[in-house]
Every structure is written in C-alpha cells, then in structure tokens.
Write a protein that holds these residues in place. Structure first.
Motif, mmCIF file in Angstrom:
data_model
loop_
_atom_site.group_PDB
_atom_site.id
_atom_site.type_symbol
_atom_site.label_atom_id
_atom_site.label_comp_id
_atom_site.label_asym_id
_atom_site.label_seq_id
_atom_site.Cartn_x
_atom_site.Cartn_y
_atom_site.Cartn_z
ATOM 1 N N PHE A 60 0.834 -1.212 0.000
ATOM 2 C CA PHE A 60 0.000 0.000 0.000
ATOM 3 C C PHE A 60 0.867 1.261 0.000
ATOM 4 N N TRP A 61 2.023 1.201 0.661
ATOM 5 C CA TRP A 61 2.933 2.347 0.658
ATOM 6 C C TRP A 61 3.476 2.580 -0.762
ATOM 7 N N ILE A 62 3.816 1.488 -1.424
ATOM 8 C CA ILE A 62 4.363 1.589 -2.782
ATOM 9 C C ILE A 62 3.295 2.114 -3.739
ATOM 10 N N THR A 63 2.081 1.560 -3.658
ATOM 11 C CA THR A 63 1.026 2.020 -4.569
ATOM 12 C C THR A 63 0.665 3.480 -4.299
ATOM 13 N N SER A 64 0.784 3.893 -3.055
ATOM 14 C CA SER A 64 0.521 5.307 -2.740
ATOM 15 C C SER A 64 1.559 6.199 -3.416
ATOM 16 N N GLY A 65 2.822 5.782 -3.374
ATOM 17 C CA GLY A 65 3.871 6.529 -4.070
ATOM 18 C C GLY A 65 3.647 6.546 -5.572
ATOM 19 N N ILE A 66 3.194 5.409 -6.107
ATOM 20 C CA ILE A 66 2.927 5.316 -7.552
ATOM 21 C C ILE A 66 1.826 6.279 -7.960
ATOM 22 N N VAL A 67 0.758 6.339 -7.179
ATOM 23 C CA VAL A 67 -0.365 7.206 -7.566
ATOM 24 C C VAL A 67 0.024 8.683 -7.455
ATOM 25 N N VAL A 68 0.845 9.024 -6.468
ATOM 26 C CA VAL A 68 1.309 10.412 -6.356
ATOM 27 C C VAL A 68 2.212 10.756 -7.541
ATOM 28 N N LEU A 69 3.125 9.844 -7.879
ATOM 29 C CA LEU A 69 4.023 10.079 -9.012
ATOM 30 C C LEU A 69 3.240 10.192 -10.321
ATOM 31 N N SER A 70 2.188 9.381 -10.472
ATOM 32 C CA SER A 70 1.376 9.465 -11.688
ATOM 33 C C SER A 70 0.699 10.826 -11.795
ATOM 34 N N SER A 71 0.265 11.380 -10.665
ATOM 35 C CA SER A 71 -0.346 12.710 -10.682
ATOM 36 C C SER A 71 0.674 13.782 -11.058
ATOM 37 N N VAL A 72 1.916 13.597 -10.607
ATOM 38 C CA VAL A 72 2.979 14.547 -10.976
ATOM 39 C C VAL A 72 3.193 14.523 -12.490
ATOM 40 N N PHE A 73 3.281 13.325 -13.066
ATOM 41 C CA PHE A 73 3.456 13.221 -14.523
ATOM 42 C C PHE A 73 2.261 13.790 -15.277
ATOM 43 N N LEU A 74 1.065 13.535 -14.755
ATOM 44 C CA LEU A 74 -0.120 14.062 -15.442
ATOM 45 C C LEU A 74 -0.150 15.585 -15.380
#
Length: 193
Positions: A60-74
């Motif tokens: 869950f910590w990793i997926t949270s980082g992934i979703v934040v990073l995806s928002s940065v790219f978007l």
C-alpha cells in the motif's frame, strides 16, 4: 443610463461550464458520498466489536507513491499541453498511463498479501470493508486509466493542445481526484484498522 447598461451586462452573463465537466463534477460528488458512507459504516461497525486485527500490506505504501508520481506526470503533461509542448505532453501521458496500470497491478498484489495474512472478503467485516474499499477504488481507477488512454490517443492525433484542453482538463481532474481518494483511504485505514 450608461450605469444601468453596465449593470445589466454583468447580471445577464450566465455562469457557464462545459456540460461534460459539469457531469464529471456531479459524478465526483457521488463518489465522495459513496466513500464517505462506507468509511462511516466502517467506523460504526468497528465500534461494535468482533473486529479482525491485521497489518496492512506494505505494498500500500508503494502504490501510494505510484499514484502520487502518476499525478505529478499528469500535471506535467497538462502544463505541457497548455504550452503546446506536444513531446512532453505525450511523454507525461504515457508515464501516467504506465503508472496507473502499475497501481492496479499493485492493488492486485495487495489482495494476494491480504490472503496470505488470512484476511478474506468473506468472514470478518474488517476484511470485507478493506476489499470493498480497494475494489471499488480499483474499479474507478480502471475507468480513469481508460480515460487516460483515450486522452493519450488524442494527443497523438493532435486533438489536445492549448486551444483544445477540455478532455485534458477533465482527465486531470478525475485522475487527481482518484489519487486524492486513494491517499484518503490509505490514511483512513492506517488510522482505523
């Protein structure tokens, strides 16, 4: 007389929003209401007792980082579209789609980790709520990834640029909302499991 005309010009200008954006915002309000009801039900049911104690999967910590990073790219893609930087727009969209899919894969592995910890959908309500939260969020995320893929295809067809931002704005709003919703759910689960 001139003063009255200026007043009428101001009054007669309607507040306008693209109908699709308005529909998106209505949809987001309903999603907020659904998850607010579910988190409220979680708290009420937890207070009744007979609640399974378990550790949340580390993924869950990793997926949270992934979703934040995806928002940065978007967001980078969104800014690039406003500046007509089509290369960066495409790179940002591709990265966002890849990270969105990675998030979904991570959610699948979180379910595998839950099963390994003997937390199941059927049985104790604690597990049921967790699967409903993550499953319902994943369903919305799948629709978000599909929306992002549509926008990505539109970028290659030159349909997204500074003069045509409607779809990009809607995708950005929806994706940031889903990211924020996940962070809320994760924090809620950390504090209340």
């Amino acid at each position: 007389m001139e003063r009255e005309l200026k007043y009428l010009d101001i009054v007669e200008q309607p507040i306008s929003m693209h109908p699709k954006k308005f529909a998106l915002w209505l949809f987001l309000v309903t999603v907020v209401m659904i998850f607010a009801a579910l988190t409220s039900a979680y708290i009420v049911r937890q207070a009744e007792g007979n609640w399974l104690e378990y550790e949340l999967p580390e993924i869950f910590w990793i997926t949270s980082g992934i979703v934040v990073l995806s928002s940065v790219f978007l967001h980078w893609a969104y800014i690039s579209a406003k500046k007509d930087n089509l290369l960066n727009l495409r790179i940002g969209m591709v990265m966002t789609v890849i990270l969105g899919i990675a998030f979904l894969v991570g959610q699948w592995y979180s379910w595998v980790a839950l099963v390994d910890r003997d937390v199941f959908f059927v049985g104790n309500p604690a597990g049921s709520f967790l699967y409903v939260f993550t499953g319902l969020h994943a369903a919305h995320l799948i629709s978000g990834v599909i929306f992002l893929i549509i926008v990505l295809i539109s970028t290659f067809r030159l349909k997204v640029h500074s003069q045509a931002m409607n779809t990009m704005e809607m995708a950005t709003t929806y994706w940031h909302f889903l990211g924020g919703l996940w962070i809320y759910l994760f924090m809620f689960l950390l504090l209340n499991h």
